[in-house]
Motif scaffolding. Sequence first.
Motif, PDB file in Angstrom:
ATOM      1  N   VAL A 119      14.811  81.355 119.268  1.00  0.00           N
ATOM      2  CA  VAL A 119      15.642  82.249 120.066  1.00  0.00           C
ATOM      3  C   VAL A 119      14.762  82.822 121.175  1.00  0.00           C
ATOM      4  CG1 VAL A 119      17.026  84.360 120.077  1.00  0.00           C
ATOM      5  CG2 VAL A 119      17.147  82.787 118.133  1.00  0.00           C
ATOM      6  N   LEU A 120      15.196  82.618 122.425  1.00  0.00           N
ATOM      7  CA  LEU A 120      14.429  83.060 123.588  1.00  0.00           C
ATOM      8  C   LEU A 120      14.999  84.381 124.091  1.00  0.00           C
ATOM      9  CD1 LEU A 120      14.157  79.613 125.421  1.00  0.00           C
ATOM     10  CD2 LEU A 120      12.417  80.728 124.009  1.00  0.00           C
ATOM     11  N   ALA A 121      14.393  85.471 123.691  1.00  0.00           N
ATOM     12  CA  ALA A 121      14.813  86.798 124.119  1.00  0.00           C
ATOM     13  C   ALA A 121      13.578  87.512 124.667  1.00  0.00           C
ATOM     14  CB  ALA A 121      15.430  87.552 122.943  1.00  0.00           C
ATOM     15  N   ALA A 122      13.531  88.825 124.557  1.00  0.00           N
ATOM     16  CA  ALA A 122      12.342  89.549 125.020  1.00  0.00           C
ATOM     17  C   ALA A 122      11.094  89.018 124.314  1.00  0.00           C
ATOM     18  CB  ALA A 122      12.512  91.039 124.766  1.00  0.00           C
ATOM     19  N   GLN A 123      11.256  88.675 123.047  1.00  0.00           N
ATOM     20  CA  GLN A 123      10.208  88.007 122.279  1.00  0.00           C
ATOM     21  C   GLN A 123      10.754  86.649 121.830  1.00  0.00           C
ATOM     22  OE1 GLN A 123       6.984  89.588 121.330  1.00  0.00           O
ATOM     23  NE2 GLN A 123       7.685  90.749 123.093  1.00  0.00           N
ATOM     24  N   THR A 124       9.887  85.654 121.777  1.00  0.00           N
ATOM     25  CA  THR A 124      10.318  84.353 121.273  1.00  0.00           C
ATOM     26  C   THR A 124      10.232  84.372 119.747  1.00  0.00           C
ATOM     27  OG1 THR A 124       8.071  83.510 121.571  1.00  0.00           O
ATOM     28  CG2 THR A 124       9.658  83.071 123.329  1.00  0.00           C
ATOM     29  N   MET A 125      11.347  84.124 119.104  1.00  0.00           N
ATOM     30  CA  MET A 125      11.437  84.196 117.648  1.00  0.00           C
ATOM     31  C   MET A 125      11.754  82.820 117.076  1.00  0.00           C
ATOM     32  SD  MET A 125      11.511  85.956 114.747  1.00  0.00           S
ATOM     33  CE  MET A 125      11.882  87.690 114.969  1.00  0.00           C
ATOM     34  N   GLY A 126      10.914  82.359 116.155  1.00  0.00           N
ATOM     35  CA  GLY A 126      11.124  81.062 115.529  1.00  0.00           C
ATOM     36  C   GLY A 126      11.777  81.194 114.167  1.00  0.00           C
ATOM     37  N   HIS A 127      12.728  80.320 113.892  1.00  0.00           N
ATOM     38  CA  HIS A 127      13.440  80.299 112.618  1.00  0.00           C
ATOM     39  C   HIS A 127      13.419  78.879 112.059  1.00  0.00           C
ATOM     40  CE1 HIS A 127      15.331  84.282 113.344  1.00  0.00           C
ATOM     41  NE2 HIS A 127      15.357  83.887 114.609  1.00  0.00           N
ATOM     42  N   ASN A 128      13.735  78.762 110.792  1.00  0.00           N
ATOM     43  CA  ASN A 128      13.908  77.451 110.169  1.00  0.00           C
ATOM     44  C   ASN A 128      15.283  77.402 109.510  1.00  0.00           C
ATOM     45  OD1 ASN A 128      13.823  75.237 108.147  1.00  0.00           O
ATOM     46  ND2 ASN A 128      11.767  74.997 108.960  1.00  0.00           N
ATOM     47  N   THR A 129      16.169  76.585 110.051  1.00  0.00           N
ATOM     48  CA  THR A 129      17.495  76.407 109.455  1.00  0.00           C
ATOM     49  C   THR A 129      17.592  75.091 108.688  1.00  0.00           C
ATOM     50  OG1 THR A 129      18.540  75.301 111.369  1.00  0.00           O
ATOM     51  CG2 THR A 129      18.476  77.718 111.374  1.00  0.00           C
ATOM     52  N   ASP A 130      16.515  74.297 108.701  1.00  0.00           N
ATOM     53  CA  ASP A 130      16.515  73.018 107.990  1.00  0.00           C
ATOM     54  C   ASP A 130      16.610  73.204 106.479  1.00  0.00           C
ATOM     55  OD1 ASP A 130      16.391  71.279 110.171  1.00  0.00           O
ATOM     56  OD2 ASP A 130      14.197  71.255 110.203  1.00  0.00           O
ATOM     57  N   CYS A 131      15.904  74.205 105.963  1.00  0.00           N
ATOM     58  CA  CYS A 131      15.891  74.419 104.515  1.00  0.00           C
ATOM     59  C   CYS A 131      17.300  74.714 104.014  1.00  0.00           C
ATOM     60  CB  CYS A 131      14.940  75.564 104.170  1.00  0.00           C
ATOM     61  SG  CYS A 131      14.802  75.913 102.403  1.00  0.00           S
ATOM     62  N   TRP A 132      17.960  75.673 104.641  1.00  0.00           N
ATOM     63  CA  TRP A 132      19.331  76.008 104.260  1.00  0.00           C
ATOM     64  C   TRP A 132      20.259  74.831 104.497  1.00  0.00           C
ATOM     65  CZ3 TRP A 132      24.115  76.639 106.750  1.00  0.00           C
ATOM     66  CH2 TRP A 132      25.085  77.327 106.000  1.00  0.00           C
ATOM     67  N   GLY A 133      20.049  74.115 105.610  1.00  0.00           N
ATOM     68  CA  GLY A 133      20.901  72.981 105.927  1.00  0.00           C
ATOM     69  C   GLY A 133      20.817  71.882 104.884  1.00  0.00           C
ATOM     70  N   PHE A 134      19.579  71.558 104.442  1.00  0.00           N
ATOM     71  CA  PHE A 134      19.434  70.524 103.419  1.00  0.00           C
ATOM     72  C   PHE A 134      20.004  71.003 102.092  1.00  0.00           C
ATOM     73  CE2 PHE A 134      17.339  68.293  99.975  1.00  0.00           C
ATOM     74  CZ  PHE A 134      17.495  66.971 100.357  1.00  0.00           C
ATOM     75  N   ALA A 135      19.752  72.262 101.748  1.00  0.00           N
ATOM     76  CA  ALA A 135      20.251  72.797 100.480  1.00  0.00           C
ATOM     77  C   ALA A 135      21.769  72.737 100.409  1.00  0.00           C
ATOM     78  CB  ALA A 135      19.767  74.233 100.291  1.00  0.00           C
ATOM     79  N   GLU A 136      22.438  73.099 101.504  1.00  0.00           N
ATOM     80  CA  GLU A 136      23.894  73.034 101.548  1.00  0.00           C
ATOM     81  C   GLU A 136      24.385  71.598 101.385  1.00  0.00           C
ATOM     82  OE1 GLU A 136      26.663  75.394 102.208  1.00  0.00           O
ATOM     83  OE2 GLU A 136      25.100  76.508 101.156  1.00  0.00           O
ATOM     84  N   SER A 137      23.752  70.679 102.092  1.00  0.00           N
ATOM     85  CA  SER A 137      24.145  69.276 102.014  1.00  0.00           C
ATOM     86  C   SER A 137      23.929  68.716 100.614  1.00  0.00           C
ATOM     87  CB  SER A 137      23.334  68.464 103.035  1.00  0.00           C
ATOM     88  OG  SER A 137      23.656  67.096 102.957  1.00  0.00           O
ATOM     89  N   PHE A 138      22.778  69.041 100.023  1.00  0.00           N
ATOM     90  CA  PHE A 138      22.459  68.553  98.677  1.00  0.00           C
ATOM     91  C   PHE A 138      23.459  69.103  97.656  1.00  0.00           C
ATOM     92  CE2 PHE A 138      20.104  68.270  94.700  1.00  0.00           C
ATOM     93  CZ  PHE A 138      19.469  67.054  94.808  1.00  0.00           C
TER      94      PHE A 138
END
Length: 303
Positions: A119-138
Amino acid sequence: MKLASNRPAPSLLGPVLQNTLPQPGQITIGLVGRGITASLSPLMHMREGQRLGLDYTYHLIDFDRLGLSDAQLPAVLTEARALGFSGLNVTYPFKQAVLPLLDELGPDAAAIGAVNTVVLAAQTMGHNTDCWGFAESFQRGLQDVARSRVLQLGSGGAGSAVAQALLQGGVGGLAIYDTDGGRAQALAARLRDRLGADAAAVDDVTAAARLADGIVNTTPVGMAKLPGLPLAAACILPRHWVADVVYFPLETELVALARRRGCRVLPGGGMAVYQAVRAFELFTGIKPDAVAMAATFQAAVAL
């Protein structure tokens, strides 16, 4: 909007933006990676944005097509932020390389050690949505499979996220194989330290496959630009279940082989959809309709 004199002209991203700039009120997102021309992320994001009445654009920033080197990743992030991008998705091979370029990491990204959403805002914030995405799919695709021991192929950015999802999803023991043995050992050590998990790097992938209930590919092998199998075909047995995180093509050589041998399979499409669902919410602050985004994906791959 044509280039304005008080805003920087795009340099590296000029071919992507085609000499236009993000407009006020517009949500502009990019996907940073290599060999991503077949990605369905732009379609899923923009269709959902349109459904919600948002002015939403999504660009592919393919380092291969743009002729960029890996060393230009910092410049791409800086330029995207200066031009008014709201955020970036990050894929192979940059999910770990992007870490030191960010101001902050969300708890998910910090724990996993990889980022796929910035997310590019006043501060650049990194997230990981892969973990949740794989868990949901599995959970939706392989909910009732045996998981006493699983062999994971790959320990990079996607592998770090998937390993955590597997262990949190009830996998008893995780064997991790990577052509870079040191990287596999480092991931296994982090999982043991952080989760108290039964995780170990392995050198003999054939022996590990014989002991495993299931096999998960988190390497880029199988992508359109990297065709092939991530392990020997003889390692895939009918009793295995097999999951892949690659989704372009959706039917990778691994998934096709496993299907022919009677294995239960989980293609990478589910993870692609659900990580996009979570990323969309991070970019916009609006909860998207996961069913609608999945329908967009399925319609596209059916063409």
